[in-house]
Enzyme design. Structure first.
Site, PDB file in Angstrom:
ATOM      1  N   LYS A   1       0.821  -1.207   0.000  1.00 14.90           N
ATOM      2  CA  LYS A   1       0.000   0.000   0.000  1.00 14.90           C
ATOM      3  C   LYS A   1       0.861   1.266   0.000  1.00 14.90           C
ATOM      4  CE  LYS A   1      -4.533  -1.426   1.607  1.00 14.90           C
ATOM      5  NZ  LYS A   1      -4.442  -2.841   1.271  1.00 14.90           N
TER       6      LYS A   1
ATOM      7  N   LYS B   1      -3.603  -9.628  -6.276  1.00 10.24           N
ATOM      8  CA  LYS B   1      -4.902 -10.078  -5.778  1.00 10.24           C
ATOM      9  C   LYS B   1      -6.017  -9.123  -6.206  1.00 10.24           C
ATOM     10  CE  LYS B   1      -5.722  -7.921  -1.345  1.00 10.24           C
ATOM     11  NZ  LYS B   1      -6.564  -8.053  -0.179  1.00 10.24           N
TER      12      LYS B   1
ATOM     13  N   LYS C   1     -11.073  -4.391  -4.234  1.00 14.02           N
ATOM     14  CA  LYS C   1     -12.092  -3.366  -4.539  1.00 14.02           C
ATOM     15  C   LYS C   1     -11.503  -1.954  -4.488  1.00 14.02           C
ATOM     16  CE  LYS C   1     -13.932  -3.025   0.192  1.00 14.02           C
ATOM     17  NZ  LYS C   1     -12.947  -3.927   0.839  1.00 14.02           N
TER      18      LYS C   1
END
Length: 256
Positions: free
Chosen positions: A48, A130, A133
């Site tokens: 992230k 992966k 959303k």
């Protein structure tokens, strides 16, 4: 979505996390026994940080500690997670053991529950990452609220592998991922799907897969459309009260 997916509020406790302040209180206490090196090793933090390099903040860094608090407040024995979250549950175990060792038996040490099939669903546009959303492209994922035409378009655009054989194997990560989704939603073994589509084109396979996804999502979306928001609020309010009773008792032990 939880209700539409079939969770029964008479059997499970659903609530908004911020409505139970003990989550943040325990997270702060656990922060004081968490080592910087442990958080720096978190794969999710590294990933992230690359995605959002302009906003690498303390909340992102210590998020796994909040997750640990979410788990440990309720004497959780098993945590159903995807493979990518196993590391966070392992940190939770380490923190529980460390706290218990220093201050006395307080927390149940949880175990991750990872399904053998579908533990890691990969992105439709990149089978090396992966499905998420929060991805920048909507073609990465299928949302539970995507309508039929959107689902068909996303599956049609989904990345495939070189060659023409529809097989689940390491050299075909994209097909393996699509076959996994098909298998899980249709409750059909992957081997049976490979046999069914032997000699057929990718386009035929993807067309059928899209219909399987649509068939899975349609009843869920119909239930979602009928959801009474007032009823949902009541369920969440009751859930928060029930959760707080448990969380408050645990925090009394932690403080002592």
């Amino acid at each position: 979505l939880y209700l539409a997916a079939g969770l029964d509020p008479e059997r499970v406790t659903m609530f908004v996390q911020t409505h139970v302040r003990e989550h943040t209180e325990l997270a702060w206490i656990l922060n004081t026994i968490t080592k910087m090196g442990e958080l720096e090793r978190m794969t999710q933090f590294k990933d992230k940080s690359k995605q959002h390099d302009g906003n690498i903040n303390a909340g992102l860094f210590t998020y796994p500690v909040l997750m640990a608090a979410d788990i440990l407040l309720y004497d959780t024995e098993g945590v159903p997670v995807g493979e990518d979250q196993k590391q966070h549950v392992e940190l939770t175990r380490d923190l529980a053991l460390r706290f218990n060792s220093r201050f006395g038996e307080t927390f149940v040490v949880p175990k991750p529950l990872i399904q053998k099939e579908g533990a890691r669903i990969m992105a439709l546009d990149d089978p090396t990452k992966k499905m998420s959303k929060s991805a920048s492209s909507p073609n990465n994922y299928i949302a539970l609220t995507d309508d039929a035409d959107t689902v068909r378009a996303k599956i049609k655009r989904a990345v495939t592998d070189s060659g023409s054989d529809i097989l689940a194997q390491p050299s075909k990560p994209a097909l393996t991922n699509l076959l996994t989704i098909y298998s899980l939603l249709s409750e059909t073994p992957t081997a049976a799907l490979e046999k069914k589509y032997k000699g057929k084109r990718y386009s035929d396979f993807k067309k059928d897969l899209a219909e399987v996804v649509v068939e899975f999502l349609t009843p869920l979306q119909e239930r979602l459309a009928k959801t009474d928001t007032k009823k949902v609020k009541k369920i969440l309010d009751k859930g928060a009260k029930d959760a707080k009773k448990i969380a408050a008792k645990k925090m009394e032990m932690v403080r002592e």
